[in-house]
Write an enzyme that holds these catalytic residues in place. Structure first.
Site, mmCIF file in Angstrom:
data_model
loop_
_atom_site.group_PDB
_atom_site.id
_atom_site.type_symbol
_atom_site.label_atom_id
_atom_site.label_comp_id
_atom_site.label_asym_id
_atom_site.label_seq_id
_atom_site.Cartn_x
_atom_site.Cartn_y
_atom_site.Cartn_z
ATOM 1 N N GLU A 93 -3.251 7.837 -3.912
ATOM 2 C CA GLU A 93 -3.923 7.386 -5.179
ATOM 3 C C GLU A 93 -5.427 8.090 -5.479
ATOM 4 O OE1 GLU A 93 -4.210 3.095 -4.973
ATOM 5 O OE2 GLU A 93 -2.034 3.156 -4.317
ATOM 6 N N ARG A 141 0.751 -1.271 0.015
ATOM 7 C CA ARG A 141 0.197 -0.028 -0.016
ATOM 8 C C ARG A 141 0.985 1.147 -0.013
ATOM 9 N NH1 ARG A 141 -3.700 -2.768 -1.661
ATOM 10 N NH2 ARG A 141 -5.505 -3.184 -0.413
ATOM 11 N N HIS A 187 -1.585 0.798 -9.414
ATOM 12 C CA HIS A 187 -2.329 -0.039 -8.542
ATOM 13 C C HIS A 187 -3.046 -1.218 -9.454
ATOM 14 C CE1 HIS A 187 -4.058 -0.724 -4.474
ATOM 15 N NE2 HIS A 187 -4.138 -1.766 -4.854
#
Ligand code: NAP
Length: 315
Positions: A263, A234, A281
């Site tokens: 993000e 993450r 991602h």
């Protein structure tokens, strides 16, 4: 089952949406304008028994509290950091996720980002496309085979990365909360020690309060100027401003990043750096894996409704 309302927090694959719509009454939360969400919940909350979220749009305390009949959160993700788990425990709400279905894919991407960063494959591609090859030779890159790899989090994905890296003749060390008694890899109780003994540091642990910024300035400095950081965990695992400073100042050779702190916002400066490889991602974003994850979400919901054991329970 059409009487069961399912709230989908964000757009997911058409396949998942079709499978959910066939069985349940599907509410698409992202389609409700922000200023109408409150009214929408007032009107529909009592018929919503399940939430389907992902690793970015999960279920926070506010959403859980606004759904009085919520029984289950089925996450289309293996990360649980966007679900308020203590709140779910307190309220007796079941939680499922999709581990295993995506392990191989994410491990593949970790190796891909490592290779792409070391071999500077994106810069090499631009070099050919822009015609620079006609006038000069491409700068030398770095070898991957035989390097020492440090993995933070030797869980499902971390172990799959280690297995792949072994195939490249790499030596492998890891840091987890606990030593894995059956692992042949070298255990480091401290991340700094892992970084000091690695040439490539790959982040593959769960995001928790303890692992937020697990890669900070001290860890980056311990890895050293020839080191490479790869993050498929993450964004919050890495202190992003510190990572950027190290890349700009030459205190780190490169980085391969699939996840970012804010993000989908990515710091402008990263976009201009030639020693980074960036992906949006997409660790688990292949057609095959997305279908397997969608099937697991639906199977978990069906199991819950039929009072059968959940396939991949968290709570
Ligand atoms: P997993 O099997 O549960 O493994 C999690 C690992 O994190 C374990 O090795 C665990 O260590 C370690 N860990 C937890 N707390 C820690 C701490 N305080 N310090 C050090 N290590 C700690 O999960 P997984 O399936 O491998 O997935 C790992 C993560 O990858 C997910 O949580 C998710 O955030 C991320 N992910 C990203 C993508 C993507 O698209 N980029 C896709 C899927 C998943 P112990 O074994 O000692 O408990």
């Amino acid at each position: 089952m059409k009487s069961i309302g399912v709230l989908l927090t964000c757009p997911m694959s058409n396949y998942l949406q079709e499978q959910l719509s066939k069985r349940f009454t599907l509410f698409k939360f992202w389609q409700i304008p922000p200023n109408s969400k409150h009214e929408f919940l007032n009107q529909n909350s009592s018929s919503i028994h399940a939430v389907v979220g992902n690793g970015i749009h999960g279920a926070n305390s506010e959403l859980i509290d606004s759904l009085p009949n919520l029984e289950i959160i089925a996450s289309h993700s293996s990360g649980l950091d966007k679900i308020d788990l203590p709140k779910c425990r307190e309220k007796g709400i079941r939680v499922t996720y999709t581990p295993d279905a995506l392990t191989e894919e994410v491990a593949d991407l970790a190796i891909l980002l490592t290779l792409a960063t070391l071999r500077r494959i994106c810069a090499a591609d631009r070099f050919v496309r822009t015609g620079l090859w006609k006038n000069s030779d491409f700068q030398l890159s770095n070898k991957f085979s035989g390097k020492s790899i440090g993995i933070i989090g030797l869980g499902r994905i971390g172990s799959a990365i280690a297995k792949r890296a072994e195939g490249f003749g790499c030596s492998i060390g890891y840091h987890s909360r606990s030593r894995k008694p059956h692992s042949k890899y070298t255990y480091y109780p401290s991340v700094i020690d892992l970084a000091s003994n690695s040439q490539i540091l790959i982040v593959a642990c769960a995001l928790t309060d303890e692992t937020r910024h697990i890669v900070d300035r001290d860890v980056i400095d311990a890895l050293g100027a020839d080191g490479v950081v790869v993050n498929i965990g993450r964004g919050d695992h890495i202190d992003e401003p510190e990572l950027i400073s190290a890349l700009v100042e030459g205190r780190l050779r490169g980085a391969g990043l699939d996840v970012f702190e804010h993000e989908p916002e990515v710091p402008e400066i990263l976009l201009d750096l030639d020693n980074v490889v960036l992906s949006p991602h997409v660790g688990a974003c292949t057609m095959e894996t997305r279908k397997a994850m969608a099937d697991l979400v639906v199977d978990n919901l069906e199991a819950h409704i039929s009072n059968k054991p959940l396939l991949t329970p968290v709570i």
